[in-house]
Design a protein around this motif. Structure first.
Motif, PDB file in Angstrom:
ATOM      1  N   UNK A  75       7.528  -2.486  -7.063  1.00 41.05           N
ATOM      2  CA  UNK A  75       6.395  -1.608  -7.345  1.00 41.05           C
ATOM      3  C   UNK A  75       5.228  -2.346  -7.977  1.00 41.05           C
ATOM      4  N   UNK A  76       5.501  -3.498  -8.594  1.00 38.85           N
ATOM      5  CA  UNK A  76       4.425  -4.197  -9.300  1.00 38.85           C
ATOM      6  C   UNK A  76       3.325  -4.677  -8.379  1.00 38.85           C
ATOM      7  N   UNK A 115       0.136  -3.667 -14.891  1.00 31.81           N
ATOM      8  CA  UNK A 115       1.545  -3.992 -14.764  1.00 31.81           C
ATOM      9  C   UNK A 115       2.470  -2.801 -14.874  1.00 31.81           C
ATOM     10  N   UNK A 116       1.913  -1.608 -15.162  1.00 35.04           N
ATOM     11  CA  UNK A 116       2.708  -0.388 -15.225  1.00 35.04           C
ATOM     12  C   UNK A 116       2.333   0.519 -14.055  1.00 35.04           C
ATOM     13  N   UNK A 117       3.256   1.340 -13.584  1.00 37.80           N
ATOM     14  CA  UNK A 117       2.910   2.264 -12.497  1.00 37.80           C
ATOM     15  C   UNK A 117       1.751   3.164 -12.892  1.00 37.80           C
ATOM     16  N   UNK A 121       6.008   5.624  -0.860  1.00 38.79           N
ATOM     17  CA  UNK A 121       4.589   5.938  -0.695  1.00 38.79           C
ATOM     18  C   UNK A 121       4.156   7.219  -1.376  1.00 38.79           C
ATOM     19  N   UNK A 122       5.053   7.842  -2.139  1.00 43.19           N
ATOM     20  CA  UNK A 122       4.654   9.059  -2.846  1.00 43.19           C
ATOM     21  C   UNK A 122       3.709   8.712  -3.992  1.00 43.19           C
ATOM     22  N   UNK A 137      10.277   4.055  -7.023  1.00 39.73           N
ATOM     23  CA  UNK A 137      10.408   5.106  -6.007  1.00 39.73           C
ATOM     24  C   UNK A 137       9.093   5.288  -5.267  1.00 39.73           C
ATOM     25  N   UNK A 138       7.985   5.262  -5.997  1.00 36.75           N
ATOM     26  CA  UNK A 138       6.667   5.388  -5.376  1.00 36.75           C
ATOM     27  C   UNK A 138       6.395   4.233  -4.420  1.00 36.75           C
TER      28      UNK A 138
END
Length: 516
Positions: free
Chosen positions: A322-323, A240-242, A223-224, A218-219
């Motif tokens: 996201x990665x 590798x993790x948000x 862009x949040x 989602x980020x």
């Protein structure tokens, strides 16, 4: 069977496999039943705060409860500080609290107290068992309550535990979530699509596993930014993790961080507040003109809600991996010279192995650690959720019991370690793979900082004496060794790096005093 055996059979049937105990006379039927009912590993602690803090760590890591076995009201009272932390961490946890025989309570014996009222201060579910026949159903209800991230406390009279009965073993009902609010999810999607500067503030299961991965997607799509509270109960971290930023401890930098957002979406987390009431600063950290949206309550399935939100956004926003925006693998560089708190954090960030669980009770000394590890190998971090010090060493025990295949590093302040120092004995007794790093600044440094914040520029000798633990000096090597945990003391970066590298390669508990 007797009531104690029925209770333990119900616990085993529910999947309970650990009991952290400091039992007394009233609990002897349960102690004896541990031999006749296989499946539960008893863990002895020399202080009830180690039992409760250990059960907290166990619940955070395994997402299932352990049992504490506590001796009447005073035993429960000894463990209540770490139950406060467990409540804030939303740890699944079950307390079994002994009570006098029902016919003896009116005599007001020396250990008699109103334990049910005390238990309710930290427990979302509390019950005093009324008959041996109900012990199984009571425990099944306690287990069900705990699995929704709550503390359940079952008070069991001694005569009910000894009673011989033909009891049915109950199975706890499955966890039930409240219905999802689709309208709130649609509002959140619209807010994320506006182009406003938005923060997604995460708590609970949104900080681990699929919840975290979905939040990262989602980020990347919108862009949040991803934020969490200052002391999250459990967060997965690393390359590798948000990346999830923590809210700073002190209100001024926290306000500066939050003020840049036009809107904040609160996902399974309460609205952020200051830790204390500071004159001239509002209790709530979000301004009244900032838009805030509560997306998920603590009784809803946050993973499912984030999945719905992601699906809605995919219909209008091109999907993005996201990665590509996640922290890339990078190690903190090793510094040189005399140890400081910041250098100790750098050494830990540089050397911690993949899949390690970091229990952080470094207090002021640990503040630099978290930002250094965004690119470290994947790991988990547990923090002091309720601010009640003395959680770190017991929590590390619980984490090690819950995940015996993972290394546990307890980054620990010296003053708070003394609250539950008995944990070292349990580490040695159980042979747990816990490495304790003591930040030895010989004082409660947070009080020194708060003196300045309170505009007490020149505290007197009496005031300073209440922040000083240097007279007499704590000998950490002898304290730890005396409890069966080998220990070394270091005061340079080079010595710390060498000693940490050595101990990480060896099984079992150890302690390093870092003189800073």
């Amino acid at each position: 069977m007797n009531g104690a055996e029925l209770l333990l059979c119900t616990a085993v049937n529910a999947g309970i496999d650990a009991c952290l105990a400091n039992a007394g006379t009233t609990e002897l039927p349960l102690v004896a039943a541990l031999d006749s009912v296989p499946g539960i590993h008893p863990v002895m602690a020399l202080f009830e705060g180690v039992c409760t803090g250990g059960a907290d760590g166990y619940g955070r890591v395994k997402e299932k409860p352990a049992i504490t076995l506590l001796h009447l009201g005073p035993g429960f009272a000894n463990g209540i500080a770490n139950l406060h932390n467990a409540r804030r961490a939303r740890s699944p946890l079950i307390n079994i609290i002994g009570q006098h025989a029902t016919w003896h309570i009116a005599a007001d014996a020396p250990l008699t107290m109103n334990v049910e009222s005390l238990a309710k201060t930290v427990s979302a579910w509390t019950r005093t068992n009324t008959s041996a026949e109900n012990l199984s159903s009571d425990f099944a209800e306690a287990y069900a309550a705990s699995m929704s991230g709550k503390i359940a406390s079952l008070i069991v009279p001694n005569d009910h535990l000894w009673a011989e009965i033909e009891g049915k073993i109950h199975t706890p009902p499955p966890l039930q979530y409240d219905p999802i609010d689709l309208h709130a999810i649609e509002v959140a999607a619209e807010l994320l699509e506006t182009g406003k500067k938005v923060a997604l503030m995460l708590g609970g299961k949104a900080l681990r596993g699929q919840g975290l991965l979905t939040a990262g997607h989602i980020s990347a799509m919108t862009g949040c930014d991803l934020l969490t509270e200052t002391f999250p109960g459990f967060v997965e971290r690393g390359a590798g993790l948000p990346a999830v930023a923590k809210l700073p401890y002190f209100p001024e930098p926290a306000l500066a961080l939050l003020s840049q957002y036009e809107a904040v979406i609160l996902v399974d987390i309460q609205e952020p507040v200051t830790f204390f009431g500071y004159p001239g600063i509002e209790s709530y950290l979000l301004r009244k003109d900032q838009q805030k949206l509560f997306l998920c309550s603590r009784t809803q399935n946050v993973v499912e809600i984030l999945g719905y939100l992601e699906d809605i956004l995919k219909t209008t926003i091109p999907s993005k991996d996201w990665r590509g925006d996640s922290p890339q693998p990078v190690r903190s560089c090793l510094p040189h010279g005399t140890l400081t708190a910041e250098k100790a954090c750098q050494v830990l960030a540089a050397l911690q192995p993949e899949d390690v669980i970091i229990v952080d009770e470094g207090i002021t000394s640990g503040i630099p650690y978290y930002p250094l590890t965004a690119g470290s190998p994947p790991h988990s971090v547990l923090a002091i959720t309720g601010g009640s010090i003395g959680y770190g060493m017991p929590c590390a025990i619980g984490a090690a019991l819950a995940a015996p295949d993972r290394l546990i590093i307890n980054f620990q302040a010296d003053g708070s370690a003394m609250y539950t120092i008995q944990a070292l004995w349990t580490e040695a007794r159980e042979g747990l793979n816990v490495k304790t790093l003591i930040c030895s600044n010989r004082g409660y440094n947070i009080l020194r900082v708060e003196f300045q914040r309170a505009r007490i520029k020149d505290p007197g000798l009496k005031a300073l004496s209440l922040a000083d633990i240097d007279h007499p000096k704590l000998d950490w090597v002898r304290i730890s060794s005396g409890m069966g945990v080998p220990a070394k003391s270091v005061n340079t970066v080079e010595n710390l790096a060498a000693e940490l590298t050595r101990t990480l390669a060896e099984p079992g508990p150890s302690l390093i005093e870092m003189v800073i």
